[in-house]
Design a protein around this motif. Sequence first.
Motif, short mmCIF file in Angstrom:
data_model
loop_
_atom_site.label_atom_id
_atom_site.label_comp_id
_atom_site.label_asym_id
_atom_site.label_seq_id
_atom_site.Cartn_x
_atom_site.Cartn_y
_atom_site.Cartn_z
N ARG A 1 0.84 -1.20 0.00
CA ARG A 1 0.00 0.00 0.00
C ARG A 1 0.88 1.26 0.00
O ARG A 1 0.64 2.20 -0.77
CB ARG A 1 -0.93 -0.01 1.22
N GLN A 2 1.90 1.26 0.84
CA GLN A 2 2.80 2.43 0.93
C GLN A 2 3.55 2.63 -0.39
O GLN A 2 3.69 3.75 -0.87
CB GLN A 2 3.78 2.23 2.08
N TRP A 3 4.03 1.55 -0.99
CA TRP A 3 4.78 1.64 -2.24
C TRP A 3 3.89 2.19 -3.36
O TRP A 3 4.29 3.08 -4.11
CB TRP A 3 5.36 0.28 -2.62
N ILE A 4 2.68 1.66 -3.47
CA ILE A 4 1.76 2.14 -4.51
C ILE A 4 1.42 3.61 -4.27
O ILE A 4 1.32 4.39 -5.23
CB ILE A 4 0.51 1.26 -4.60
N ALA A 5 1.25 4.02 -3.03
CA ALA A 5 0.93 5.42 -2.73
C ALA A 5 2.03 6.37 -3.21
O ALA A 5 1.74 7.52 -3.55
CB ALA A 5 0.70 5.59 -1.23
N MET A 6 3.26 5.91 -3.28
CA MET A 6 4.39 6.75 -3.73
C MET A 6 4.48 6.85 -5.25
O MET A 6 5.19 7.71 -5.77
CB MET A 6 5.72 6.17 -3.23
#
Length: 183
Positions: free
Chosen positions: A51-56
Motif C-alpha cells: 500500500r505504501q509503495w503504490i501510494a508513492m
Amino acid sequence: MRTLLSDGTYTIQQFHPRDVDELYEAIDESRKELAPYLPWCHEDYSKADTRQWIAMQGSLWNDKPEYNFAVVDAKTGRLLGGVGLNRIIEIDRLANIGWWTRTSEIGRGVAVEAAKLATRFAFEDAGFIRIEISIHTENEKSIRVAEKLGAAREGVLRNRLFLHGKAHDAVLFSLIPEDMKRW
C-alpha cells in the motif's frame, strides 16, 4: 507520456491504489523466487508495504526518478508482475530496467513482452537513449529474458549489486533504440 501500453496480449500500466490487494497476492505467491534477487521482497514484506509503495508511485512518476508499471493480462486484467525503469541518469538519458513475473505465470513470455513494452516507453516516451539491465549472475531466468530481448551482453561487473547485506557480481546487458527493430 503514456501510462499504458499494450501489445494485445499483455498490458503495462501505471500502478493505482486499486492494485494493492492483487499486487500483494502476486508478491506473496512469488516471495520465494523474488527474495534472492529483489531486496524489497523480504520475509516480513506486508500488504501495508504494498500500500505504501503504490501510494508513492504518482509522485515518483511525476518527479521522474522512476517509472513502474503493473504487468497485466490484456484480456482478463489479471496482474502478472511488474516492470520498471529506475536508476535514471537524466544527463546521459540512461535508465535501468527490471522486471518480475508472478510464479504461476513464469514460462509464458510475460517478462520478455513486458520488458519490450517498457523499453518502447523508455525510448519513445521518456527519451532515453540507453537502457541497462543489471542481473545477479545466478539469476538464470532473468538472464534468459535479457537474451530473448536481444540485449547486448557487456560483461560481468564485480560487486555491482548489494543484496541482503552482501555484494554480488552482476551481468550487464544494454539496449539502444536500434535494438527494437529486431522485435
